[in-house]
Design an enzyme around this catalytic site. Structure first.
Site, PDB file in Angstrom:
ATOM      1  N   PHE A 100      -1.703  -0.904  -4.021  1.00 60.06           N
ATOM      2  CA  PHE A 100      -2.923  -0.216  -3.614  1.00 60.06           C
ATOM      3  C   PHE A 100      -2.609   1.233  -3.235  1.00 60.06           C
ATOM      4  O   PHE A 100      -1.730   1.487  -2.407  1.00 60.06           O
ATOM      5  CB  PHE A 100      -3.573  -0.935  -2.432  1.00 60.06           C
ATOM      6  CG  PHE A 100      -4.008  -2.345  -2.745  1.00 60.06           C
ATOM      7  CD1 PHE A 100      -5.241  -2.602  -3.316  1.00 60.06           C
ATOM      8  CD2 PHE A 100      -3.171  -3.426  -2.479  1.00 60.06           C
ATOM      9  CE1 PHE A 100      -5.648  -3.891  -3.618  1.00 60.06           C
ATOM     10  CE2 PHE A 100      -3.565  -4.726  -2.775  1.00 60.06           C
ATOM     11  CZ  PHE A 100      -4.799  -4.951  -3.350  1.00 60.06           C
ATOM     12  N   HIS A 126       0.845  -1.193   0.000  1.00 55.59           N
ATOM     13  CA  HIS A 126       0.000   0.000   0.000  1.00 55.59           C
ATOM     14  C   HIS A 126       0.879   1.241   0.000  1.00 55.59           C
ATOM     15  O   HIS A 126       1.912   1.283   0.675  1.00 55.59           O
ATOM     16  CB  HIS A 126      -0.911  -0.008   1.236  1.00 55.59           C
ATOM     17  CG  HIS A 126      -1.558   1.319   1.507  1.00 55.59           C
ATOM     18  ND1 HIS A 126      -1.147   2.144   2.542  1.00 55.59           N
ATOM     19  CD2 HIS A 126      -2.575   1.966   0.884  1.00 55.59           C
ATOM     20  CE1 HIS A 126      -1.892   3.238   2.543  1.00 55.59           C
ATOM     21  NE2 HIS A 126      -2.765   3.155   1.555  1.00 55.59           N
ATOM     22  N   SER A 127       0.500   2.258  -0.786  1.00 57.87           N
ATOM     23  CA  SER A 127       1.190   3.542  -0.818  1.00 57.87           C
ATOM     24  C   SER A 127       2.651   3.339  -1.236  1.00 57.87           C
ATOM     25  O   SER A 127       2.920   2.740  -2.282  1.00 57.87           O
ATOM     26  CB  SER A 127       1.062   4.227   0.543  1.00 57.87           C
ATOM     27  OG  SER A 127       1.441   5.578   0.478  1.00 57.87           O
ATOM     28  N   LEU A 128       3.611   3.803  -0.436  1.00 56.50           N
ATOM     29  CA  LEU A 128       5.021   3.575  -0.739  1.00 56.50           C
ATOM     30  C   LEU A 128       5.305   2.096  -0.922  1.00 56.50           C
ATOM     31  O   LEU A 128       6.056   1.694  -1.823  1.00 56.50           O
ATOM     32  CB  LEU A 128       5.884   4.157   0.380  1.00 56.50           C
ATOM     33  CG  LEU A 128       7.369   3.791   0.401  1.00 56.50           C
ATOM     34  CD1 LEU A 128       8.069   4.290  -0.848  1.00 56.50           C
ATOM     35  CD2 LEU A 128       8.037   4.342   1.670  1.00 56.50           C
ATOM     36  N   HIS A 154      -6.960   7.978   1.539  1.00 52.41           N
ATOM     37  CA  HIS A 154      -5.763   7.262   1.099  1.00 52.41           C
ATOM     38  C   HIS A 154      -5.530   5.950   1.844  1.00 52.41           C
ATOM     39  O   HIS A 154      -4.840   5.065   1.356  1.00 52.41           O
ATOM     40  CB  HIS A 154      -4.538   8.175   1.268  1.00 52.41           C
ATOM     41  CG  HIS A 154      -3.237   7.531   0.909  1.00 52.41           C
ATOM     42  ND1 HIS A 154      -2.921   7.149  -0.382  1.00 52.41           N
ATOM     43  CD2 HIS A 154      -2.147   7.202   1.675  1.00 52.41           C
ATOM     44  CE1 HIS A 154      -1.710   6.612  -0.402  1.00 52.41           C
ATOM     45  NE2 HIS A 154      -1.229   6.630   0.832  1.00 52.41           N
TER      46      HIS A 154
END
Length: 436
Positions: A297, A276-278, A383
């Site tokens: 994601f 997820h994210s980074l 987010h």
């Protein structure tokens, strides 16, 4: 039946069980024209074929055949991946591109493996839960093992990177009961915690246009010294950026070592990467490097980072103009981060010290229209991975899919063919050169 064109490579043994022998099997166009059935795979290896499978071929992967019939199953489909002739060749090509600005051709080998079926709602939900679990150790608050299918073995799965309080590259390795599939889940950014400093460093190096220089007020907040002043343009020095991105402490470099170790530990397993994210962007970069299926994601755009890391990528295939990497991005359009929209000195990202400016992704992208269907406004609070799971991936009903007005349970993955990053910047060799 025509002869199966699949060749089993490095396969210890394969136990195939048709779901119900008393009925005719449900068939559909399959691998190289061979009918596909629902299979129970006890231990799989890699597959190669000269005839690609049809897009609607499907294999349902049930990891534990002893589970009752009501248990949900994770779906996998034959997936084409392109792998380099050797990873030493990748290292040589990267060094040649970075140091000498010369491109060394690499031989890419097409291989068919079982990859996650990203058209399946339950499969995406399971991979998202694994991405969420990368932020926690088992037993901690918000750990979601109870929400995972029981076919994943908690006794043989294990965390990584948690032994050092300041080591930001963390996550979890999930193993199926029969070791046929290993999922490397990579943690994303933690805003407050022991890894926050390194998380922010990697975010700002990978996803900013130039060293996290938002405007002149960020002159003391940049993560590298690659900005080149000009009265007319925003200029950034490419060689300087590349040098900043090859630090040993950068998460990508650490990730390559971990993936190589996993491939040695589980040579017969299908290895998937998620995050997820980074963590999602790192999963994509590593999946592109090693030819491993990856699902990301709510991840920032990592296409520019791949260029700056000098990653050799497989060639495109007409009509696509993008590299053939086995990567799928999943995000909702109320999240500004994967769209490169959390920018500017007044943005919440900048206010907390992040310059997340890129929006172009590798592979294909599944976009959930939460703005249209749920009435959400673009908001940084959309987010979170748990927000995505609870309100989007687990939601009942269909989602808008494309401009034709169609609806699907999972929107169709599309390439970002015309995407451009950092168009207000000029990149080149500007250090120690006169400004013109």
């Amino acid at each position: 039946m025509r002869r199966n064109v699949l060749t089993l490579i490095s396969l210890l043994w394969l136990d195939v069980a048709v779901a119900d022998e008393s009925r005719p099997p449900q068939t559909r166009p399959g691998l190289g024209g061979v009918d596909a059935r629902t299979l129970t795979l006890q231990l799989t290896g890699e597959y190669t074929t000269t005839i690609p499978p049809e897009t609607d071929s499907e294999i349902q992967l049930l990891y534990d055949p002893l589970l009752d019939s009501s248990t949900s199953i994770l779906k996998a489909i034959p997936t084409a991946v392109y792998r380099p002739e050797s990873y030493e060749a990748v290292d040589r090509a990267r060094d040649s591109s970075r140091v000498d600005s010369k491109s060394i051709p690499i031989q890419w080998h097409e291989t068919w493996v079982l990859g996650p079926d990203v058209t399946d709602k339950h499969t995406l939900g399971q991979l998202a839960r694994m991405s969420s679990n990368a932020y926690h150790l088992p037993g901690q608050k918000n750990w979601k093992w109870r929400d995972l299918d029981p076919s994943w073995n908690i006794n043989t799965s294990f965390p990584f990177g948690w032994d050092n309080a300041e080591d930001g590259f963390r996550g979890f390795v999930f193993r199926s009961e029969d070791n046929s599939t290993v999922v490397l889940s990579i943690k994303g950014t933690t805003l407050q915690g022991p890894t926050s400093r390194k998380d922010k460093l990697n975010d700002n190096l990978l996803f900013s246009c130039c060293c996290a220089r938002v405007d002149f007020s960020w002159v003391f907040s940049t993560v590298c010294d690659c900005y080149s002043w000009s009265p007319l343009h925003n200029r950034c020095d490419d060689p300087c950026l590349s040098a900043a991105l090859i630090r040993d402490s950068l998460f990508y470099s650490i990730g390559t070592k971990l993936v190589r170790d996993l491939r040695m530990l589980y040579p017969f397993a299908n290895i998937w990467l998620v995050g997820h994210s980074l963590g999602g962007s790192l999963a994509s970069l590593l999946g592109s490097t090693f030819g491993l299926p990856a699902v990301a994601f709510e991840a920032p755009g990592e296409r520019m980072a791949a260029h700056r890391l000098h990653l050799p990528l497989p060639p495109s295939s007409y009509p696509s103009r993008l590299p053939r990497v086995p990567v799928t991005h999943v995000y909702n359009n109320a999240d500004p981060i994967p769209q490169g929209a959390c920018t500017g000195i007044a943005s919440p990202c900048a206010q907390t010290g992040y310059a997340l400016e890129t929006r172009c992704h590798l592979g294909k992208t599944i976009v959930y229209d939460t703005v249209g269907r749920l009435g959400w406004h673009v908001d940084l609070r959309k987010h979170g991975i748990d927000v995505l799971i609870a309100n989007v991936l687990d939601a009942e009903g269909l989602w808008p899919d494309g401009e034709a007005g169609e609806e699907r349970e999972v929107p169709t993955a599309q390439e970002e063919a015309d995407c451009v990053d950092c168009f207000k910047w000029e990149f080149g060799h500007f250090k120690n050169k006169p400004i013109g």
